[in-house]
Write a protein that holds these residues in place. Structure first.
Motif, PDB file in Angstrom:
ATOM      1  N   VAL A   1      -5.402  63.426  18.267  1.00 23.66           N
ATOM      2  CA  VAL A   1      -5.520  61.916  18.572  1.00 23.66           C
ATOM      3  C   VAL A   1      -6.885  61.671  17.861  1.00 23.66           C
ATOM      4  N   PHE A   2      -6.918  60.397  17.165  1.00 27.93           N
ATOM      5  CA  PHE A   2      -7.997  59.987  16.169  1.00 27.93           C
ATOM      6  C   PHE A   2      -8.288  58.594  16.898  1.00 27.93           C
TER       7      PHE A   2
ATOM      8  N   ILE B   1     -11.938  50.493  18.436  1.00 22.91           N
ATOM      9  CA  ILE B   1     -11.158  49.490  17.607  1.00 22.91           C
ATOM     10  C   ILE B   1      -9.901  49.878  16.880  1.00 22.91           C
ATOM     11  N   TYR B   2      -9.542  51.198  17.352  1.00 24.19           N
ATOM     12  CA  TYR B   2      -8.323  51.717  16.899  1.00 24.19           C
ATOM     13  C   TYR B   2      -7.986  53.234  17.345  1.00 24.19           C
ATOM     14  N   ASN B   3      -6.947  53.370  18.054  1.00 23.64           N
ATOM     15  CA  ASN B   3      -6.718  54.403  18.658  1.00 23.64           C
ATOM     16  C   ASN B   3      -5.311  55.106  18.066  1.00 23.64           C
ATOM     17  N   GLY B   4      -4.930  56.201  17.633  1.00 27.96           N
ATOM     18  CA  GLY B   4      -3.938  56.787  17.095  1.00 27.96           C
ATOM     19  C   GLY B   4      -3.367  58.103  17.455  1.00 27.96           C
ATOM     20  N   LYS B   5      -2.141  58.478  17.513  1.00 23.29           N
ATOM     21  CA  LYS B   5      -1.782  59.989  17.887  1.00 23.29           C
ATOM     22  C   LYS B   5      -0.972  60.442  16.666  1.00 23.29           C
ATOM     23  N   ILE B   6      -0.965  61.638  16.298  1.00 23.69           N
ATOM     24  CA  ILE B   6      -0.088  62.265  15.300  1.00 23.69           C
ATOM     25  C   ILE B   6       0.462  63.632  16.071  1.00 23.69           C
ATOM     26  N   LYS B   7       1.951  63.394  15.965  1.00 20.38           N
ATOM     27  CA  LYS B   7       2.394  64.702  16.791  1.00 20.38           C
ATOM     28  C   LYS B   7       2.332  65.982  15.944  1.00 20.38           C
ATOM     29  N   THR B   8       2.878  65.722  14.648  1.00 24.57           N
ATOM     30  CA  THR B   8       2.654  67.129  13.693  1.00 24.57           C
ATOM     31  C   THR B   8       2.428  66.447  12.341  1.00 24.57           C
ATOM     32  N   LYS B   9       2.278  67.415  11.537  1.00 23.67           N
ATOM     33  CA  LYS B   9       2.038  67.207   9.888  1.00 23.67           C
ATOM     34  C   LYS B   9       3.058  66.291   9.354  1.00 23.67           C
ATOM     35  N   THR B  10       4.352  66.668   9.811  1.00 25.06           N
ATOM     36  CA  THR B  10       5.385  65.959   9.254  1.00 25.06           C
ATOM     37  C   THR B  10       5.495  64.297   9.884  1.00 25.06           C
ATOM     38  N   SER B  11       4.736  64.122  10.728  1.00 22.56           N
ATOM     39  CA  SER B  11       5.113  62.537  11.126  1.00 22.56           C
ATOM     40  C   SER B  11       3.821  61.806  10.943  1.00 22.56           C
TER      41      SER B  11
ATOM     42  N   PRO C   1       1.103  58.752  12.136  1.00 24.28           N
ATOM     43  CA  PRO C   1       0.625  58.471  13.414  1.00 24.28           C
ATOM     44  C   PRO C   1       1.313  57.340  13.897  1.00 24.28           C
ATOM     45  N   ILE C   2       0.987  57.528  15.372  1.00 25.87           N
ATOM     46  CA  ILE C   2       1.839  56.376  16.300  1.00 25.87           C
ATOM     47  C   ILE C   2       0.540  55.737  16.737  1.00 25.87           C
ATOM     48  N   LEU C   3       0.735  54.410  16.909  1.00 24.96           N
ATOM     49  CA  LEU C   3      -0.665  53.600  17.302  1.00 24.96           C
ATOM     50  C   LEU C   3      -0.501  53.369  18.696  1.00 24.96           C
ATOM     51  N   VAL C   4      -1.501  53.817  19.462  1.00 24.22           N
ATOM     52  CA  VAL C   4      -1.823  53.785  20.817  1.00 24.22           C
ATOM     53  C   VAL C   4      -2.601  52.514  21.152  1.00 24.22           C
TER      54      VAL C   4
ATOM     55  N   GLY D   1      -4.206  54.714   6.458  1.00 20.95           N
ATOM     56  CA  GLY D   1      -3.954  56.095   6.100  1.00 20.95           C
ATOM     57  C   GLY D   1      -2.696  56.609   6.111  1.00 20.95           C
ATOM     58  N   SER D   2      -2.389  58.012   5.900  1.00 21.91           N
ATOM     59  CA  SER D   2      -1.233  58.736   6.010  1.00 21.91           C
ATOM     60  C   SER D   2      -1.641  60.081   6.196  1.00 21.91           C
ATOM     61  N   THR D   3      -0.947  60.656   6.975  1.00 25.57           N
ATOM     62  CA  THR D   3      -1.222  62.200   7.325  1.00 25.57           C
ATOM     63  C   THR D   3      -0.259  63.167   6.941  1.00 25.57           C
ATOM     64  N   THR D   4       0.949  62.648   6.177  1.00 23.41           N
ATOM     65  CA  THR D   4       1.961  63.416   5.804  1.00 23.41           C
ATOM     66  C   THR D   4       1.776  64.107   4.044  1.00 23.41           C
ATOM     67  N   GLY D   5       0.924  63.419   3.634  1.00 27.48           N
ATOM     68  CA  GLY D   5       0.442  63.866   2.185  1.00 27.48           C
ATOM     69  C   GLY D   5      -0.492  64.998   2.267  1.00 27.48           C
ATOM     70  N   LYS D   6      -1.076  65.363   1.262  1.00 25.12           N
ATOM     71  CA  LYS D   6      -2.220  66.287   0.965  1.00 25.12           C
ATOM     72  C   LYS D   6      -3.311  65.981   1.697  1.00 25.12           C
ATOM     73  N   ASP D   7      -3.969  64.962   1.665  1.00 28.55           N
ATOM     74  CA  ASP D   7      -5.223  64.703   2.649  1.00 28.55           C
ATOM     75  C   ASP D   7      -4.548  63.999   4.162  1.00 28.55           C
TER      76      ASP D   7
END
Length: 205
Positions: free
Chosen positions: A46-47, A57-67, A69-72, A82-88
């Motif tokens: 959760v970020f 002002i923003y709340n998101g959830k990421i299930k795994t490295k392959t998915s 973020p889902i906007l909460v 951003g993106s969490t499936t890439g290198k960073d």
């Protein structure tokens, strides 16, 4: 066991880059960068972005490295870029149509349940200006100051050079006088001073 928990807690790192201050022009869009790293990976991470520590002002959830973020939940003026499936693991946001009242402290907070709910955050300070000329004036003043300083140094260098050259000249003149007088003495002893003086007299006149 206490040290082991601490070691796990330290594996989650959150960063906003090399500088934690951002300047934006009133009415523009501004990027608020944030990335996180974790050694053992993440699950249901959760970020949250906060303004001045209290307003979410923003709340998101990421299930795994392959998915991605889902906007909460978010403020309508905030966009996730951003993106969490890439290198960073990039969880940066863009704040749209910035107003003077948006100036303040923005905190990027991350919580990773996979790391025994380890959490970490990083902060950015946003300054909003009417016109970018305000910063240009500072740059201009710095340039003027540097150029002025260089000119001052150049003048000082030239003065020092003149003084040094003057001293060297005086020393050389002094040495010449010594040489002339000493050679004169030698010649007088040898009885040649008179003849030399007579030879040199006509060209001088």
């Amino acid at each position: 066991p206490g040290l082991h928990v601490l070691a796990i807690a330290l594996t989650l790192e959150v960063s906003v880059g090399k500088t934690n201050t951002v300047m934006a022009l009133n009415g523009s869009n501004v990027l608020l960068p944030c990335t996180f790293t974790t050694c053992i990976g993440f699950q249901d991470l959760v970020f949250t972005w906060y303004f001045n520590s209290t307003e979410m002002i923003y709340n998101g959830k990421i299930k795994t490295k392959t998915s991605e973020p889902i906007l909460v939940g978010r403020n309508p003026r905030v966009e996730f870029v951003g993106s969490t499936t890439g290198k960073d693991n990039n969880i940066s946001i863009v704040l749209k149509d910035v107003e003077l009242s948006d100036a303040g402290r923005y905190t990027c907070h991350v919580l990773n349940p996979k790391e025994k709910n380890a959490q970490h955050n990083a902060t950015i300070f946003l300054t909003v200006v009417h016109r970018m000329e305000e910063t240009d004036n500072t740059v201009t003043l710095i340039i003027v100051g540097v150029v002025g300083g260089l000119i001052g140094l150049l003048i000082l260098f030239m003065l020092v050079k003149r003084v040094v050259l003057f001293i060297i000249k005086k020393m050389q003149d002094g040495k010449k006088e010594c040489l002339v007088s000493s050679s004169g003495n030698d010649n007088t002893e040898n009885g040649l001073a008179g003849s030399k003086a007579e030879q040199k007299a006509p060209p001088k006149a």
